[in-house]
Design an enzyme around this catalytic site. Structure first.
Site, PDB file in Angstrom:
ATOM      1  N   HIS A  67      46.778 -49.876  39.810  1.00  0.00           N
ATOM      2  CA  HIS A  67      45.767 -48.947  40.270  1.00  0.00           C
ATOM      3  C   HIS A  67      44.378 -49.556  40.342  1.00  0.00           C
ATOM      4  O   HIS A  67      43.702 -49.398  41.347  1.00  0.00           O
ATOM      5  CB  HIS A  67      45.775 -47.602  39.555  1.00  0.00           C
ATOM      6  CG  HIS A  67      45.168 -46.590  40.475  1.00  0.00           C
ATOM      7  ND1 HIS A  67      45.897 -46.006  41.483  1.00  0.00           N
ATOM      8  CD2 HIS A  67      43.903 -46.192  40.647  1.00  0.00           C
ATOM      9  CE1 HIS A  67      45.094 -45.267  42.217  1.00  0.00           C
ATOM     10  NE2 HIS A  67      43.878 -45.351  41.727  1.00  0.00           N
ATOM     11  N   SER A  81      44.004 -67.760  40.809  1.00  0.00           N
ATOM     12  CA  SER A  81      42.919 -67.885  41.777  1.00  0.00           C
ATOM     13  C   SER A  81      41.928 -66.730  41.644  1.00  0.00           C
ATOM     14  O   SER A  81      40.715 -66.923  41.582  1.00  0.00           O
ATOM     15  CB  SER A  81      43.509 -67.918  43.194  1.00  0.00           C
ATOM     16  OG  SER A  81      42.542 -67.601  44.143  1.00  0.00           O
ATOM     17  N   SER A  82      42.451 -65.512  41.583  1.00  0.00           N
ATOM     18  CA  SER A  82      41.574 -64.352  41.506  1.00  0.00           C
ATOM     19  C   SER A  82      40.772 -64.346  40.211  1.00  0.00           C
ATOM     20  O   SER A  82      39.595 -64.012  40.197  1.00  0.00           O
ATOM     21  CB  SER A  82      42.388 -63.058  41.590  1.00  0.00           C
ATOM     22  OG  SER A  82      43.121 -63.032  42.784  1.00  0.00           O
ATOM     23  N   HIS A 127      50.006 -41.936  37.588  1.00  0.00           N
ATOM     24  CA  HIS A 127      50.260 -41.054  38.729  1.00  0.00           C
ATOM     25  C   HIS A 127      51.177 -41.736  39.752  1.00  0.00           C
ATOM     26  O   HIS A 127      51.649 -41.085  40.672  1.00  0.00           O
ATOM     27  CB  HIS A 127      48.963 -40.551  39.373  1.00  0.00           C
ATOM     28  CG  HIS A 127      48.170 -41.587  40.101  1.00  0.00           C
ATOM     29  ND1 HIS A 127      46.799 -41.536  40.197  1.00  0.00           N
ATOM     30  CD2 HIS A 127      48.527 -42.690  40.774  1.00  0.00           C
ATOM     31  CE1 HIS A 127      46.374 -42.566  40.886  1.00  0.00           C
ATOM     32  NE2 HIS A 127      47.406 -43.280  41.259  1.00  0.00           N
ATOM     33  N   HIS A 128      51.431 -43.033  39.564  1.00  0.00           N
ATOM     34  CA  HIS A 128      52.443 -43.679  40.397  1.00  0.00           C
ATOM     35  C   HIS A 128      53.835 -43.407  39.841  1.00  0.00           C
ATOM     36  O   HIS A 128      54.822 -43.840  40.413  1.00  0.00           O
ATOM     37  CB  HIS A 128      52.211 -45.190  40.444  1.00  0.00           C
ATOM     38  CG  HIS A 128      50.907 -45.563  41.087  1.00  0.00           C
ATOM     39  ND1 HIS A 128      50.777 -45.805  42.429  1.00  0.00           N
ATOM     40  CD2 HIS A 128      49.660 -45.713  40.579  1.00  0.00           C
ATOM     41  CE1 HIS A 128      49.525 -46.094  42.716  1.00  0.00           C
ATOM     42  NE2 HIS A 128      48.828 -46.048  41.611  1.00  0.00           N
ATOM     43  N   GLU A 179      43.928 -52.439  41.071  1.00  0.00           N
ATOM     44  CA  GLU A 179      44.075 -53.264  42.270  1.00  0.00           C
ATOM     45  C   GLU A 179      43.715 -52.471  43.529  1.00  0.00           C
ATOM     46  O   GLU A 179      43.107 -52.999  44.455  1.00  0.00           O
ATOM     47  CB  GLU A 179      45.505 -53.807  42.353  1.00  0.00           C
ATOM     48  CG  GLU A 179      45.855 -54.531  43.650  1.00  0.00           C
ATOM     49  CD  GLU A 179      45.158 -55.876  43.808  1.00  0.00           C
ATOM     50  OE1 GLU A 179      44.594 -56.370  42.818  1.00  0.00           O
ATOM     51  OE2 GLU A 179      45.181 -56.433  44.919  1.00  0.00           O
ATOM     52  N   LYS A 193      30.235 -40.668  47.168  1.00  0.00           N
ATOM     53  CA  LYS A 193      29.908 -41.794  48.034  1.00  0.00           C
ATOM     54  C   LYS A 193      29.913 -41.370  49.496  1.00  0.00           C
ATOM     55  O   LYS A 193      28.999 -41.710  50.264  1.00  0.00           O
ATOM     56  CB  LYS A 193      30.932 -42.917  47.841  1.00  0.00           C
ATOM     57  CG  LYS A 193      30.544 -43.915  46.783  1.00  0.00           C
ATOM     58  CD  LYS A 193      31.629 -44.970  46.686  1.00  0.00           C
ATOM     59  CE  LYS A 193      31.353 -45.950  45.578  1.00  0.00           C
ATOM     60  NZ  LYS A 193      30.369 -46.963  45.904  1.00  0.00           N
ATOM     61  N   TYR A 234      41.511 -50.281  43.797  1.00  0.00           N
ATOM     62  CA  TYR A 234      40.045 -50.261  43.898  1.00  0.00           C
ATOM     63  C   TYR A 234      39.481 -51.655  44.113  1.00  0.00           C
ATOM     64  O   TYR A 234      38.416 -51.804  44.707  1.00  0.00           O
ATOM     65  CB  TYR A 234      39.447 -49.552  42.679  1.00  0.00           C
ATOM     66  CG  TYR A 234      39.774 -48.081  42.764  1.00  0.00           C
ATOM     67  CD1 TYR A 234      39.033 -47.260  43.617  1.00  0.00           C
ATOM     68  CD2 TYR A 234      40.854 -47.527  42.116  1.00  0.00           C
ATOM     69  CE1 TYR A 234      39.364 -45.936  43.779  1.00  0.00           C
ATOM     70  CE2 TYR A 234      41.192 -46.196  42.272  1.00  0.00           C
ATOM     71  CZ  TYR A 234      40.441 -45.410  43.109  1.00  0.00           C
ATOM     72  OH  TYR A 234      40.770 -44.105  43.290  1.00  0.00           O
ATOM     73  N   TRP A 280      56.887 -54.867  47.017  1.00  0.00           N
ATOM     74  CA  TRP A 280      55.668 -55.486  46.488  1.00  0.00           C
ATOM     75  C   TRP A 280      55.431 -55.047  45.060  1.00  0.00           C
ATOM     76  O   TRP A 280      54.702 -55.679  44.317  1.00  0.00           O
ATOM     77  CB  TRP A 280      54.447 -55.162  47.366  1.00  0.00           C
ATOM     78  CG  TRP A 280      53.734 -53.906  46.996  1.00  0.00           C
ATOM     79  CD1 TRP A 280      54.047 -52.649  47.374  1.00  0.00           C
ATOM     80  CD2 TRP A 280      52.556 -53.783  46.164  1.00  0.00           C
ATOM     81  NE1 TRP A 280      53.177 -51.754  46.844  1.00  0.00           N
ATOM     82  CE2 TRP A 280      52.236 -52.417  46.104  1.00  0.00           C
ATOM     83  CE3 TRP A 280      51.746 -54.695  45.482  1.00  0.00           C
ATOM     84  CZ2 TRP A 280      51.153 -51.932  45.366  1.00  0.00           C
ATOM     85  CZ3 TRP A 280      50.660 -54.205  44.761  1.00  0.00           C
ATOM     86  CH2 TRP A 280      50.377 -52.838  44.708  1.00  0.00           C
ATOM     87  N   HIS A 330      55.607 -57.999  53.680  1.00  0.00           N
ATOM     88  CA  HIS A 330      54.489 -57.333  54.356  1.00  0.00           C
ATOM     89  C   HIS A 330      53.496 -56.804  53.321  1.00  0.00           C
ATOM     90  O   HIS A 330      52.301 -57.064  53.408  1.00  0.00           O
ATOM     91  CB  HIS A 330      55.006 -56.193  55.238  1.00  0.00           C
ATOM     92  CG  HIS A 330      53.930 -55.280  55.729  1.00  0.00           C
ATOM     93  ND1 HIS A 330      52.997 -55.669  56.667  1.00  0.00           N
ATOM     94  CD2 HIS A 330      53.608 -53.999  55.400  1.00  0.00           C
ATOM     95  CE1 HIS A 330      52.158 -54.664  56.894  1.00  0.00           C
ATOM     96  NE2 HIS A 330      52.501 -53.637  56.134  1.00  0.00           N
ATOM     97  N   ASP A 344      23.835 -71.414  45.618  1.00  0.00           N
ATOM     98  CA  ASP A 344      25.301 -71.462  45.628  1.00  0.00           C
ATOM     99  C   ASP A 344      25.786 -70.529  44.535  1.00  0.00           C
ATOM    100  O   ASP A 344      24.981 -69.861  43.876  1.00  0.00           O
ATOM    101  CB  ASP A 344      25.800 -72.906  45.387  1.00  0.00           C
ATOM    102  CG  ASP A 344      27.191 -73.123  46.019  1.00  0.00           C
ATOM    103  OD1 ASP A 344      28.003 -72.186  45.969  1.00  0.00           O
ATOM    104  OD2 ASP A 344      27.436 -74.201  46.554  1.00  0.00           O
ATOM    105  N   SER A 351      28.268 -49.634  52.824  1.00  0.00           N
ATOM    106  CA  SER A 351      26.971 -49.253  52.267  1.00  0.00           C
ATOM    107  C   SER A 351      25.856 -50.181  52.736  1.00  0.00           C
ATOM    108  O   SER A 351      24.675 -49.836  52.628  1.00  0.00           O
ATOM    109  CB  SER A 351      27.020 -49.276  50.731  1.00  0.00           C
ATOM    110  OG  SER A 351      28.069 -48.477  50.277  1.00  0.00           O
ATOM    111  N   THR A 401      34.235 -40.517  44.474  1.00  0.00           N
ATOM    112  CA  THR A 401      34.558 -40.960  45.829  1.00  0.00           C
ATOM    113  C   THR A 401      33.904 -40.039  46.848  1.00  0.00           C
ATOM    114  O   THR A 401      33.287 -40.488  47.821  1.00  0.00           O
ATOM    115  CB  THR A 401      36.085 -40.971  46.030  1.00  0.00           C
ATOM    116  OG1 THR A 401      36.673 -41.572  44.885  1.00  0.00           O
ATOM    117  CG2 THR A 401      36.469 -41.747  47.259  1.00  0.00           C
ATOM    118  N   ARG A 419      60.823 -43.935  51.944  1.00  0.00           N
ATOM    119  CA  ARG A 419      60.297 -45.224  52.381  1.00  0.00           C
ATOM    120  C   ARG A 419      61.277 -46.323  51.982  1.00  0.00           C
ATOM    121  O   ARG A 419      62.226 -46.095  51.238  1.00  0.00           O
ATOM    122  CB  ARG A 419      58.917 -45.462  51.782  1.00  0.00           C
ATOM    123  CG  ARG A 419      58.919 -45.626  50.282  1.00  0.00           C
ATOM    124  CD  ARG A 419      57.561 -45.433  49.662  1.00  0.00           C
ATOM    125  NE  ARG A 419      56.616 -46.460  50.092  1.00  0.00           N
ATOM    126  CZ  ARG A 419      55.474 -46.719  49.462  1.00  0.00           C
ATOM    127  NH1 ARG A 419      55.139 -46.026  48.390  1.00  0.00           N
ATOM    128  NH2 ARG A 419      54.658 -47.646  49.896  1.00  0.00           N
TER     129      ARG A 419
END
Lengths: 332, 110, 602, 189
Positions: free
Chosen positions: C252, C168-169, C301-302, C254, C330, C256, C138, C65, C94, C267, C327, C449
């Site tokens: 992290h 790919s990315s 912080h993780h 990721e 924004k 963002y 994950w 998931h 293009d 926006s 943040t 979890r």
């Protein structure tokens, strides 16, 4: 109990309809470690709640006030406002100072140092059970950690295999049990009771089944418990079922993994010297009664997926299991 | 054509003479590096000296052989940005791992 | 100049619009798969001692998931809009490298298929179906993912699949950086770029810097599992914490990578429907850049429960809290954009506003675990599950749905039904709050979890049931969304060039745009080219018929052939068969060479 | 083909610089790991027992010279001197091959001395770091040889100078990475 917690619990109870008790709640701390964290969280919670209310209200008011109406003149194309930008940059920064200062203070206050007279316990995570070693007392037990009321306790947490995390929420925050590292937490329990906890870092198939209990005893109660644990295993009386059970234990695969002082030296599974004195088996999964013990011995993986205690091959006969259960139950 | 289009790329590449001189400098720096490595007197300052020498080589190649010195600043940014992050990450990781003993301080976990 | 039709034309396409649509449908399919996995999880947890799935299956479900939603649904849904919209927004025909773009898509598709094939190929590994899907989470924490503790092929699928998806990315990252920097129409200065394009650019920079780190982390794991190295093995003197650092160094940014595109969509949507320019455009852009930069300094912080020591904890707590500033800026700018506007409550606006409302909650709960001691009670509990879902579901998914409702007419030429759209929105809004808000409490009440079961004594059964009901409401809302998509093919109103009165260039061409996008490349003179403001009038749209013939590049098979080499290469270690590696390498090399030497003009 | 671009820069060149930026993080992570695990090996062989500085110095010199050949090749192609262009391109590839040969000899020697990729942490980090670099060199050599064959066929001229320049960017970057590896792995023991 701070007011917000009453509110939170009320909501919870209302939604839950049953209303606890919540044996693993973080909101009713039962130690100094738990309390400082709780105070810190309460402070941050109120700041967050305040910001939430202000910003969401502002958003809703804006949406209502400026919703489309026929005939409204075209909006003025404002592009920005430097002063406002500065204001709403500084405002959150200022609030964060009020969050950051107590945070840093609490970090250092909870860094795991305990006074020299603290009771030191080594906590070792295994897939999927907990081993507790009281170095000064020279005793080893599993899954049920006994600590005295009001005395500082320092846990040195590590792991024998993969990463686990020791967590008994009412007594404070969790720390990872990492192979090759030792992490420390220190706390002083402030109320007698039994507190539930469990592994908090995903550690494989039975992560959910790696539970634990912390028993906070009065000083004398802890002393009594320690004395019992330090004594050798109870020798079953001759001719009893328990004595036959001891023989079954000694000739089957049990001895390869389990220690019973003076009987077997295995170190892979929990120490069973005083298994009869524990309230639960299988790391807090089941009550320690003969029915559960019997089915556990017969087929542990069925009760705890992935358990290293595999089905006996060839399977033990029912009367052998009954004898084993009697023996283990006698090991008070 | 708007003013922003600055025409086609300027080819301000160095001459062959510059290439050769840079090549000579690179060789000399490498000889110095290996030399420093073998002279016991330098061992106290081995690490900083080597880091300086190797950064000098790095800079020479990037500036002259990869033409960053005279090329568009966008390229400098495309290399420089990630390079700064990479070096920052490296320093932070070394600090977190090797500085563990002092960093852990009060935690005393180790 | 008319568009080619037929299956071949789609398989060989290099048109950014078609690739955008391919990304959209593929990502939507994976989104549904990830959603079904989530429903299984919620059914299992609906009551204590759940018996719906086994522990092993549950661990595969939550692993897949998370992995599916992050890498196969949200990132590619974002990529779908990058593909379709960025060239249109900057006035290009293009992307810079159309064939590389096709390559990115095919690699993504094959990587996603390889990952999901693991559900069904158990029998090939002498195991049952539903038995060899990745089951390490994950985040795949070593050393649980080492061969010793995960002997099956489960983690192998995960490692190899993610490596392929990373390629790919990365390829798309280089492509879009060059496209945005170098393919802008005359006069489209950087500070005239639409906010969505800006956030895309920041996202691509994060991708090209963050993905190499996870590539290295995964490569170490791969070597450990296949070639006997010990990068995360304690017994060899290594530490499994290295994996956590490498993973979160990537992880992290990721976060963002997932949220910035949604912020970009919002926006763009808010100004259109409040008929006001984005308030503080430069500030919104700079805060986006700042968020991207700061995302590199907060990864630990993780890991507050890891025990990095008080100094490291304090430093990472401070940097993490600081991220709240840009943040917050924004959010205030978005509200200021709405303020004084003429707000039309379209579905797209509903979702954009829903994004703001929900993201605030996710952001604020984020601040509570930016504080390490508080985090010690929250990390690895349902409180954090609530947090990430307010960020990724309330944030990213609401933002992306705003994009779907906003840009669907442009992408298909048909408008979506607004009534169904609003039903979808409200069901999803209520469903997500029902599903995820109780999780805050569940976590604070002590439920960790990633547990497949919990004791009734925990007292969180009812809260979990509520959460499950919420999850099914979300599922219902998604069904309505699918019906809306399907109906729009036949019942949707034909979309004019500009159904909403947008300010940006994509609205100046027909819906869907012609294969060459712009009959005449527009010359841009300001940031809101299609609007009249106090300083200028709207620009003229390009003519419907090009004044002179436009060369449109043909398709190519080679990107797909080269992409096919990667999953074939991955099969070699999976099946322990050497010759497969040679086939894969041959495909890859042949594809790349044929591609390099195939004449191709842009 | 140089389409008109908004910054007046070549698309491929810009993409390549972005790629090189990305590679900084790749090698940065590998080198970080090497440093983090430095001295953490539980069993030998340890770096000082096994690293052959004179040998690797020659390899380093060889790779530096290949970079010089590469810029000379670019300069030759740019001025249309395809005779020397071919010579320099081939020399660059040849020096790359020599470097790879050196690496093969070095790795074989290490394995004989008892250091494989699974022996200890030094083996893990060393072989994966230098192996990744070697893989980059291999790709570079293939690329250079492809260009050289194109030149022999007469299909490479001043009009393709940008292709050669980009090849050069890659090649120099591989060289630069080696400069760092040589210092960090070999000289700072």
């Amino acid at each position: 109990m701070p007011r917000y917690r009453l509110w939170l619990l009320t909501v919870a109870l209302w939604v839950a309809g049953c209303g606890g008790p919540f044996p693993q709640t973080t909101l009713e701390p039962r130690s100094d470690f738990g309390s400082v964290i709780d105070q810190l969280f309460t402070g941050i919670f109120w700041w967050a709640a305040g910001v939430f209310l202000v910003v969401e209200t502002l958003l809703v008011i804006t949406l209502i006030r400026f919703r489309h109406r026929e005939g409204r003149p075209a909006p003025k194309p404002t592009h920005g406002h430097t002063l406002m930008e500065i204001a709403w940059t500084l405002a959150p920064a200022a609030i964060l100072v009020f969050v950051a200062v107590p945070t840093v203070r609490t970090i250092f206050a909870t860094a795991g140092e305990a006074p020299a007279d603290a009771l030191k316990v080594d906590v070792i995570g295994h897939q999927w059970w907990w081993e507790f070693r009281y170095r000064e007392l020279g005793l080893v037990t599993a899954n049920e950690l006994h600590v005295p009321l009001g005395r500082a306790v320092q846990l040195s947490i590590t792991s024998a295999d993969v990463i686990h995390a020791f967590w008994a929420p009412p007594l404070g925050g969790k720390r990872d049990a990492i192979p090759g590292h030792v992490n420390r937490i220190a706390f002083r329990a402030d109320r007698v009771g039994v507190y539930d906890g469990q592994c908090a870092e995903f550690c494989g198939a039975s992560h959910a089944n790696m539970r634990l209990r912390v028993v906070v005893d009065s000083d004398s109660g802890f002393g009594r418990w320690a004395t019992v644990q330090l004594a050798g295993p109870a020798a079953p009386a001759a001719g009893t079922l328990a004595e036959r059970g001891k023989a079954v234990f000694a000739r089957s695969a049990c001895i390869g993994c389990h220690t019973i002082q003076g009987v077997s030296p295995g170190v892979i599974g929990p120490n069973l010297t005083h298994v009869g004195s524990r309230a639960t088996i299988a790391s807090g999964l089941f009550p320690n009664d003969s029915a559960h013990l019997a089915s556990w011995i017969a087929d542990a993986p069925a009760l705890k997926p992935g358990s290293l205690m595999t089905r006996m091959k060839p399977p033990l006969k029912d009367d052998d299991i009954a004898a084993l259960v009697a023996y283990l139950a006698s090991l008070k | 054509m708007s003013a922003e289009r600055e025409g086609t790329e300027r080819h301000a590449h160095p001459t062959v003479g510059v290439y050769l001189r840079v090549g000579a400098a690179l060789v000399i720096l490498t000889v110095l590096e290996v030399g420093v490595f073998y002279v016991p007197a330098f061992h106290v300052v081995l690490v900083p000296v080597l880091l300086v020498l190797s950064s000098a080589k790095f800079t020479l190649v990037v500036m002259f052989y990869m033409h960053l010195k005279d090329d568009n600043k966008v390229f400098t940014f495309l290399l420089g940005g990630p390079l700064v992050i990479a070096v920052g990450v490296m320093v932070a990781l070394l600090f977190l791992f090797l500085g563990a003993l002092t960093l852990r301080g009060a935690a005393g976990a180790g | 100049m008319s568009e080619a039709r037929g299956l071949t034309s789609w398989l060989t396409t290099t048109d950014h619009k078609r690739i955008g649509l391919l990304y959209f449908w593929t990502a939507l399919a994976f989104f549904l798969i990830g959603g079904i996995e989530a429903l299984f999880i919620r059914v299992q947890l609906a009551q204590p001692n759940g018996q719906v799935v086994s522990a092993e299956t549950y661990n595969q479900l939550f692993t897949m998931h998370g992995t599916t939603m992050i890498f196969l649904a949200l990132m590619p849904l974002g990529a779908s809009f990058f593909n379709y919209m960025v060239p249109l927004q900057i006035g290009a025909r293009d992307v810079a490298f159309p064939r590389l773009n096709a390559f990115s898509y095919w690699v993504f598709l094959f990587g996603g298929l390889l990952l999901n094939a693991s559900w069904f190929v158990g029998p090939l590994f002498h195991a049952g179906m539903l038995n060899v899907a990745p089951d390490g989470g994950w985040f795949g924490y070593a050393n649980l993912t080492e061969r010793q503790y995960s002997p099956g092929p489960n983690i192998d699928f995960w490692v190899l699949g993610l490596q392929i998806l990373g390629i790919s990315s990365l390829a798309a990252g280089f492509n879009f950086i060059v496209t945005i920097l170098n393919m802008r129409a005359p006069g489209m200065k950087m500070m005239r770029l639409p906010a969505f394009t800006w956030m895309t650019l920041v996202t691509q920079f994060l991708i090209i810097t963050a993905f190499p780190v996870i590539t290295v982390g995964l490569a170490f794991l791969m070597f450990d599992r296949f070639f006997g190295t010990h990068f995360y093995v304690r017994e060899a003197g290594a530490t499994p914490i290295l994996w956590q650092h490498l993973f979160w160094l990537f992880g992290h940014p990721e976060v963002y990578i997932l949220i910035l595109p949604a912020m970009g969509v919002v926006s763009d949507v808010l100004p259109t429907f409040s008929r006001k320019p984005l308030f503080g455009y430069p500030v919104v852009v700079y805060s986006g850049i700042l968020i991207g930069l700061m995302s590199w300094g907060v990864w630990s912080h993780h890991m507050f429960a890891v025990g990095l020591g008080p100094i490291a904890d304090s430093v990472f707590a401070a940097t993490t809290m600081l991220i709240a500033v840009p943040t917050g800026v924004k959010i205030f700018n978005w509200i200021a954009t709405l303020w004084g506007g003429d707000i039309r409550g379209t579905t797209a606006l509903h979702f954009a506003v829903g994004f703001i409302a929900m993201f605030i909650i996710g952001g604020l709960s984020g601040v509570t675990h930016a504080s390490p001691p508080a985090d010690l009670q929250q990390t690895d509990t349902y409180y954090v599950v609530a947090h990430i879902h307010y960020v990724f579901f309330g944030g990213t998914i609401f933002g992306l749905f705003a994009g779907v409702y906003y840009w669907w007419p442009k992408m298909t030429g048909r408008l979506l039904d607004e009534t169904l759209g609003k039903v979808h929105f409200w069901l999803q809004f209520i469903g997500m709050n029902l599903a995820f808000f109780p999780m805050h409490l569940i976590g604070l009440l002590g439920m960790p979890r990633r547990v497949y079961t919990y004791a009734p004594e925990l007292g969180v059964g009812t809260l979990n049931l509520v959460s499950t009901i919420g999850a099914f409401l979300i599922a219902l809302s998604i069904l309505i969304f699918l019906v809306n998509l399907w109906r729009s093919r036949t019942h949707g109103q034909p979309a004019p060039n500009d159904p909403w009165g947008g300010a940006t260039l994509e609205w100046s061409v027909s819906s869907p745009p012609p294969v060459y996008n712009f009959s005449v490349i527009p010359t841009v003179t300001n940031r809101l080219p299609r609007w009249s403001t106090e300083r200028h009038g709207p620009m003229r749209d390009p003519p419907a018929v090009p004044p002179e013939p436009i060369h449109v590049p043909g398709g190519s098979w080679w990107p797909m052939v080269a992409a096919l080499g990667l999953p074939v290469l991955a099969l070699a270690p999976l099946t322990q068969t050497l010759w497969v590696a040679f086939v894969g390498a041959a495909l890859l090399i042949a594809g790349v060479y044929a591609w390099a030497f195939q004449p191709f003009e842009v | 083909m140089t389409a008109h671009t908004s910054m007046g820069l070549d698309n491929r060149k810009m993409a390549f610089w972005a790629f090189i930026g990305s590679e900084c993080l790749l090698f940065g992570s590998l080198i970080s790991t090497y440093l983090v695990y430095k001295g953490k090996s539980i069993v030998g062989p340890y770096p000082p027992e096994i690293l052959n500085i004179p040998f690797t110095s020659v390899s380093t010199f060889d790779l530096l010279m290949s970079s010089l050949m590469m810029v000379l090749a670019l300069a030759a192609v740019q001025r249309g001197d395809m005779k020397w262009g071919k010579i320099w391109l081939f020399s660059t590839a040849l020096l790359g091959l020599v470097f790879l040969g050196g690496q093969v000899i070095e790795f074989t020697d290490f394995v004989h001395k008892g250091l494989t990729i699974g022996t200890n942490l030094f083996g893990c980090t060393f072989f994966v770091l230098t192996g990744t670099h070697g893989a980059h060199v291999t790709v570079g050599v293939l690329w250079l040889l492809t260009l050289w064959v194109r030149a022999l066929q007469g299909k490479l001229g001043p009009a393709n100078a940008m292709t050669v320049e980009i090849t050069g960017l890659y090649w120099h970057f591989v060289d630069v990475v080696w400069i760092v590896i040589f210092t960090v792995v070999y000289l700072i023991q």
